[in-house]
Design a protein around this motif. Sequence first.
Motif, short mmCIF file in Angstrom:
data_model
loop_
_atom_site.label_atom_id
_atom_site.label_comp_id
_atom_site.label_asym_id
_atom_site.label_seq_id
_atom_site.Cartn_x
_atom_site.Cartn_y
_atom_site.Cartn_z
N ILE A 138 4.33 0.97 -7.68
CA ILE A 138 4.04 2.21 -6.93
C ILE A 138 4.99 2.30 -5.73
O ILE A 138 5.54 3.37 -5.43
CB ILE A 138 2.57 2.25 -6.47
N VAL A 139 5.20 1.17 -5.07
CA VAL A 139 6.11 1.14 -3.91
C VAL A 139 7.53 1.45 -4.36
O VAL A 139 8.23 2.27 -3.74
CB VAL A 139 6.06 -0.23 -3.19
N GLU A 140 7.95 0.82 -5.45
CA GLU A 140 9.32 1.05 -5.96
C GLU A 140 9.54 2.52 -6.33
O GLU A 140 10.56 3.12 -5.97
CB GLU A 140 9.57 0.18 -7.19
N GLU A 141 8.58 3.09 -7.05
CA GLU A 141 8.70 4.50 -7.48
C GLU A 141 8.74 5.44 -6.28
O GLU A 141 9.51 6.39 -6.24
CB GLU A 141 7.51 4.87 -8.39
N ALA A 173 8.51 7.07 3.83
CA ALA A 173 7.93 6.26 2.75
C ALA A 173 6.57 5.69 3.18
O ALA A 173 5.61 5.69 2.39
CB ALA A 173 8.88 5.13 2.37
N CYS A 174 6.49 5.24 4.43
CA CYS A 174 5.23 4.68 4.94
C CYS A 174 4.11 5.72 4.87
O CYS A 174 2.98 5.43 4.48
CB CYS A 174 5.38 4.22 6.39
N LYS A 175 4.45 6.97 5.24
CA LYS A 175 3.47 8.06 5.24
C LYS A 175 2.98 8.32 3.80
O LYS A 175 1.79 8.39 3.53
CB LYS A 175 4.14 9.32 5.82
N VAL A 176 3.93 8.43 2.86
CA VAL A 176 3.58 8.71 1.46
C VAL A 176 2.78 7.55 0.86
O VAL A 176 1.80 7.76 0.14
CB VAL A 176 4.86 8.99 0.63
N GLU A 179 -0.74 7.60 1.94
CA GLU A 179 -1.46 8.64 1.17
C GLU A 179 -1.79 8.15 -0.24
O GLU A 179 -2.79 8.55 -0.83
CB GLU A 179 -0.61 9.92 1.10
N LYS A 180 -0.94 7.27 -0.77
CA LYS A 180 -1.17 6.76 -2.14
C LYS A 180 -2.13 5.57 -2.16
O LYS A 180 -2.35 4.95 -3.20
CB LYS A 180 0.17 6.34 -2.77
N GLY A 181 -2.65 5.21 -0.98
CA GLY A 181 -3.69 4.16 -0.96
C GLY A 181 -3.30 2.81 -0.39
O GLY A 181 -4.07 1.85 -0.51
N ALA A 182 -2.11 2.72 0.23
CA ALA A 182 -1.74 1.43 0.86
C ALA A 182 -2.76 1.12 1.97
O ALA A 182 -3.14 2.02 2.73
CB ALA A 182 -0.34 1.51 1.44
#
Length: 295
Positions: A138-141, A173-176, A179-182
């Motif tokens: 998920i991080v790579e994508e 990237a940190c913001k997104v 939002e993706k659940g990090a």
Amino acid sequence: MKAYIFPGQGAQFTGMGLDLYEKSPLAQEYFEKANDILGFSITDIMFEGTAEQLKETKVTQPAIFLHSVILAKVLGDDFKPEMVAGHSLGELSALVANGVLSFEDGLTLVSKRALAMQKACEAAPSTMAAVLGLDDHIVEETCAEIDGVVVAANYNCPGQLVISGEIEAVEKACKVLTEKGAKRAILLPVGGAFHSPMMEPAREELAAAIEATEFSEPTCPVYQNVTASAVTSADEIKKNLMIQLTAPVKWTQSIKAMIADGGTEFIEVGPGKVLQGLMRKIDRSVAASGASLAE
């Protein structure tokens, strides 16, 4: 099999190496030799300097290398690695420990590496961030979707991946990723984007120094950051080391490969306990401890 692992930048602490110096005449010899090679008294900063002084890249990297390598030398007959690996900078400590590089050449390369990285950081402002609690893919994508330079840089342990690149791209990237659940996506207090394309000028400079250095055949396999697999050829080790600064540190993958190849006891050689902590998150069933001098 006994595996020795060597820490990278961030493991430094004030007063590091002083106990080694006080307990061992051999350590004293190596520390004094290091002061001569570097052209300044790194021992003064290591033993008595402030945390701020130790944080300077030109000091931090040689200091961690010296603590690790001199501890391995002082352990003498107790130091019998059957496999080695080092996290980022720690790979150079590992290469001295398994006979690929001499102490002098290893320290010279570490010093050149630190100065080249410092220069690259000053030339283009950049940063790194730790992303916790997400699958690597998920991080790579997500990094691939962001405009600008941001890449996966350090695969530290499952659920902990460090990203690296241009400040704006890393922040986006940190913001997104949040939002993706990090669980967390936090900027790190580092000077620049290590292990990313932003380090290309430093990589070129270091590659020339590596090319001019003599590499011997290793006494045991080294699991390199770039390949995360056992490497036993001096030429291949050299080639991989040349691209290490712009490639990701595959630490999780390296440790898993070492365990798969028979590593049963992992010993961290150097300051701090960072790698022992990561070991517990990668595979809790494997013994991990820190090397220390007998009293």
